[in-house]
Design an enzyme around this catalytic site. Structure first.
Site, PDB file in Angstrom:
ATOM      1  N   ASN A   1       0.829  -1.020  -0.220  1.00  0.00           N
ATOM      2  CA  ASN A   1       0.061   0.141   0.012  1.00  0.00           C
ATOM      3  C   ASN A   1       0.877   1.217   0.015  1.00  0.00           C
ATOM      4  O   ASN A   1       1.597   1.537   0.887  1.00  0.00           O
ATOM      5  CB  ASN A   1      -0.737  -0.079   1.217  1.00  0.00           C
ATOM      6  CG  ASN A   1      -1.621   1.335   1.420  1.00  0.00           C
ATOM      7  OD1 ASN A   1      -1.874   2.062   0.410  1.00  0.00           O
ATOM      8  ND2 ASN A   1      -2.476   1.429   2.523  1.00  0.00           N
TER       9      ASN A   1
ATOM     10  N   LYS B   1       0.007   4.316  -0.312  1.00  0.00           N
ATOM     11  CA  LYS B   1      -0.534   5.534   0.371  1.00  0.00           C
ATOM     12  C   LYS B   1      -0.331   6.762  -0.567  1.00  0.00           C
ATOM     13  O   LYS B   1      -0.237   6.427  -1.765  1.00  0.00           O
ATOM     14  CB  LYS B   1       0.117   5.732   1.911  1.00  0.00           C
ATOM     15  CG  LYS B   1      -0.123   4.312   2.778  1.00  0.00           C
ATOM     16  CD  LYS B   1       0.100   4.232   4.196  1.00  0.00           C
ATOM     17  CE  LYS B   1      -0.160   3.220   4.971  1.00  0.00           C
ATOM     18  NZ  LYS B   1       0.148   3.342   6.198  1.00  0.00           N
TER      19      LYS B   1
ATOM     20  N   HIS C   1      -9.541   1.450   4.923  1.00  0.00           N
ATOM     21  CA  HIS C   1      -8.169   1.342   5.590  1.00  0.00           C
ATOM     22  C   HIS C   1      -8.190   2.490   6.792  1.00  0.00           C
ATOM     23  O   HIS C   1      -9.078   3.590   6.750  1.00  0.00           O
ATOM     24  CB  HIS C   1      -7.124   2.108   4.581  1.00  0.00           C
ATOM     25  CG  HIS C   1      -5.844   2.059   5.142  1.00  0.00           C
ATOM     26  ND1 HIS C   1      -5.268   2.900   6.204  1.00  0.00           N
ATOM     27  CD2 HIS C   1      -4.622   1.203   5.056  1.00  0.00           C
ATOM     28  CE1 HIS C   1      -4.002   2.571   6.461  1.00  0.00           C
ATOM     29  NE2 HIS C   1      -3.754   1.316   5.697  1.00  0.00           N
TER      30      HIS C   1
ATOM     31  N   GLU D   1      -6.570   4.896   8.037  1.00  0.00           N
ATOM     32  CA  GLU D   1      -6.397   6.216   7.757  1.00  0.00           C
ATOM     33  C   GLU D   1      -7.688   7.016   7.152  1.00  0.00           C
ATOM     34  O   GLU D   1      -7.885   8.155   7.097  1.00  0.00           O
ATOM     35  CB  GLU D   1      -5.240   6.221   6.687  1.00  0.00           C
ATOM     36  CG  GLU D   1      -3.741   6.099   7.494  1.00  0.00           C
ATOM     37  CD  GLU D   1      -2.636   5.599   6.626  1.00  0.00           C
ATOM     38  OE1 GLU D   1      -2.747   5.476   5.647  1.00  0.00           O
ATOM     39  OE2 GLU D   1      -1.647   5.083   7.507  1.00  0.00           O
TER      40      GLU D   1
ATOM     41  N   GLU E   1      -5.505  -4.945  10.276  1.00  0.00           N
ATOM     42  CA  GLU E   1      -4.387  -3.816  10.703  1.00  0.00           C
ATOM     43  C   GLU E   1      -4.650  -2.952  12.102  1.00  0.00           C
ATOM     44  O   GLU E   1      -5.527  -2.350  12.124  1.00  0.00           O
ATOM     45  CB  GLU E   1      -4.330  -3.048   9.891  1.00  0.00           C
ATOM     46  CG  GLU E   1      -3.996  -3.249   8.311  1.00  0.00           C
ATOM     47  CD  GLU E   1      -3.527  -2.257   7.234  1.00  0.00           C
ATOM     48  OE1 GLU E   1      -2.275  -2.461   7.006  1.00  0.00           O
ATOM     49  OE2 GLU E   1      -3.976  -1.395   6.983  1.00  0.00           O
TER      50      GLU E   1
ATOM     51  N   GLY F   1       2.747   1.877  10.974  1.00  0.00           N
ATOM     52  CA  GLY F   1       3.653   3.117  10.493  1.00  0.00           C
ATOM     53  C   GLY F   1       4.364   3.526  12.195  1.00  0.00           C
ATOM     54  O   GLY F   1       5.185   4.388  12.160  1.00  0.00           O
TER      55      GLY F   1
ATOM     56  N   SER G   1       3.411  -2.390  10.057  1.00  0.00           N
ATOM     57  CA  SER G   1       4.982  -2.511  10.394  1.00  0.00           C
ATOM     58  C   SER G   1       5.524  -3.968  10.024  1.00  0.00           C
ATOM     59  O   SER G   1       6.095  -4.522  10.636  1.00  0.00           O
ATOM     60  CB  SER G   1       5.207  -2.214  11.906  1.00  0.00           C
ATOM     61  OG  SER G   1       5.145  -0.776  12.237  1.00  0.00           O
TER      62      SER G   1
END
Ligand code: 13P
Length: 246
Positions: free
Chosen positions: A7, A9, A92, A94, A160, A166, A206
């Site tokens: 991904n 992003k 996702h 985010e 996730e 991250g 991660s």
């Protein structure tokens, strides 16, 4: 079959995306591992034919739920498909946390993806606070049941944990496995055991070349959704190699 999804992003111009794909070795191991890249919208058409040559699936990171309409700044399933996407990430963290996407909005997007022939990859996961409060399973159950109002033969789920995205804090293989086993159970409740067993459950948060193997060795972890470590072709290739299936 191991599924590895990169991904990107909001990284990579068209030129950078093309250089990345050219730097990847070909993956002639159909049947053992499949490699997918969720690219920025602008790079889709640039890399789709190059991606096909390398046996990669190219996809998008989001779509709107409407077929078309007055939605300034949004993008439709048909648009990303025309640009070369064959799958789409949905929900996702985010998108959920920075852009306020709700389960019901994500459910509508999933419906649109399926109607348009895009393979949906539904992302779910709890925050650090939800885990601390012992709410992980309740959160995952709610996200799965409220987002998955429909099935698709190639549907994938990505677990996730938000606290692992991250941050360099990967979930241990045991923590990830326990969440995945729970998701499998919840999917059994939704679609029956035979179907639930076939739905690839990917872990994200991660993932790096040195932790991929221990994760995919878990019985309910069928692959990974990789953010930061998918941006560099050498690191991403190491992740693919370290699955041990090549
Ligand atoms: P990182 O691999 O950078 O933690 O990101 C995970 C992710 O959000 C993939 O969708």
């Amino acid at each position: 079959m191991i599924t590895l999804v990169g991904n990107w992003k909001m990284y990579k111009t068209r030129e950078e995306a093309e250089l990345f794909i050219k730097a990847l070795p070909p993956f002639p191991h159909v049947g053992k591992v499949r490699v997918l890249l969720a690219a920025p919208f602008t790079a889709l058409s640039t890399i789709s034919s190059l991606g096909r040559e390398k046996k990669l699936w190219i996809g998008a990171q989001n779509i709107h739920d409407a077929e078309e309409g007055a939605f300034t700044g949004e993008i439709s399933a048909r648009m990303v498909q025309e640009a070369g996407a064959s799958f789409v990430l949905l929900g996702h963290s985010e998108r959920r946390h920075l852009f306020g996407e709700t389960n019901s909005f994500i459910a509508r997007k999933l419906k649109r993806a399926i109607a348009s022939g895009l393979v949906p990859i539904l992302c779910i996961g709890e925050t650090a606070l939800e885990r601390e409060r012992g709410e992980t399973e309740a959160v995952l159950h709610k996200q799965l049941t409220e987002c998955l109002l429909e099935d698709h033969p190639d549907l994938m789920i990505a677990y996730e944990p938000v606290w692992a995205i991250g941050t360099g804090k990967t979930a241990t293989p045991e923590i990830a496995e326990s969440a995945h086993a729970f998701c499998r159970e919840a999917l059994t409740g939704l679609f029956g055991e035979a179907r639930a067993e076939k739905i690839p459950l990917l872990y994200g948060g991660s993932v790096k070349p040195d932790n991929i193997k221990a994760l995919i060795d878990q019985p309910h972890i069928d692959g990974a959704l990789v953010g930061g470590a998918s941006l560099d072709p050498a690191t991403f290739t190491d992740i693919i190699r370290n699955t041990g299936v090549l």
